[in-house]
Design an enzyme around this catalytic site. Sequence first.
Site, PDB file in Angstrom:
ATOM      1  N   ALA A   1      47.623  47.348  37.307  1.00 46.64           N
ATOM      2  CA  ALA A   1      47.389  45.938  37.612  1.00 46.64           C
ATOM      3  C   ALA A   1      48.702  45.298  38.041  1.00 46.64           C
ATOM      4  CB  ALA A   1      46.816  45.224  36.392  1.00 46.64           C
ATOM      5  N   HIS A   2      48.664  44.509  39.102  1.00 48.03           N
ATOM      6  CA  HIS A   2      49.878  43.848  39.561  1.00 48.03           C
ATOM      7  C   HIS A   2      49.494  42.752  40.539  1.00 48.03           C
ATOM      8  CE1 HIS A   2      48.957  46.894  42.595  1.00 48.03           C
ATOM      9  NE2 HIS A   2      49.656  46.195  43.476  1.00 48.03           N
TER      10      HIS A   2
END
Lengths: 90, 148
Positions: B65-66
Site C-alpha cells: 500500500a502506498h
Amino acid sequence: MKIVAICGSGIGSSGILKVNAERVLKRLELEADVTAAHLSSLSSDAADAQVILTSAEFVDAIGPTNADVIVIENYFDTEELARKLEAALG
Amino acid sequence: MPLPTLAESAIIVGAEADDWRAAVRLAGRALFESGATLPGYSDEMIRMIDEHGPYVVIAPGLALAHARPGPDVLADGLAVVTLATPVVFGHPHNDPVSVVLGLAIKSAETHLETVAELANVFNDSSAISRLTTAASVAEIQEILGNAS
C-alpha cells in the site's frame, strides 16, 4: 531500447518493477533504459518506449500504444520477468 | 541505503481486519505511529486503490500500500502488518493477502534505493510465507533484515 514501468503513483510498485527489470536485463545481457512512471505522466514518458511493464489493472488505461505491453503478476518473481522480457525482446 | 529503520511501532503482528480497507488503515496507523506520516495518509493509500484497482497486490499474499509523496508524508517510512485472517483485495492472481506493507516516500527521486532493498528482501520467495507465520515483532525485523 526504452522500457517504462507503470503504476498508479509512479513510486513503490513501479519502482520495484524498474529495479527488478534492470537486474533481469543485466542477467540476460540486454541493454535498456528502464523508467518508473505513473499513468498521468505516461504520454510523455512512454512515447518512445518499446516495452511497457505493468499490472493487469492498467492495461485499459494505457490504451493504444506501439509498445509491447507486458503484464506482470508477481513483481518479485524475476523468473517471470525474465521469461516475459525475453519473449518480448528476443 | 538500508530500508527505513523498522521501529516496533511500525509493525503490527497477527492483526484482525474485516476487509482490505481495514487492513490498509492498520498499515496507515503504523506509519503514523512510527512518525512517517500524518493520519490522513491512510485515506490517500485507500484512494489509490479505489481509483486504480488492486494493483498494489504485487505478489501472492502481499500488498504494497502506498500513495504519492505529498503533505501527509513527514519522512520515508515502511510499516509491516501481518493478518491473522487473510483479506481479499480483488486481485486476479495474488489474493488473499496476509501481509500488508505500508510505504511512505518523501521524494520520488530518492525512493528507488528503498524499493531496491524491498526487492532484495522479497525476491526471496520464502519471505512472504515467513512473514505470514512470524509470531513476534523481532522475527519480522529479522526477516526485513534490520534486526537491532
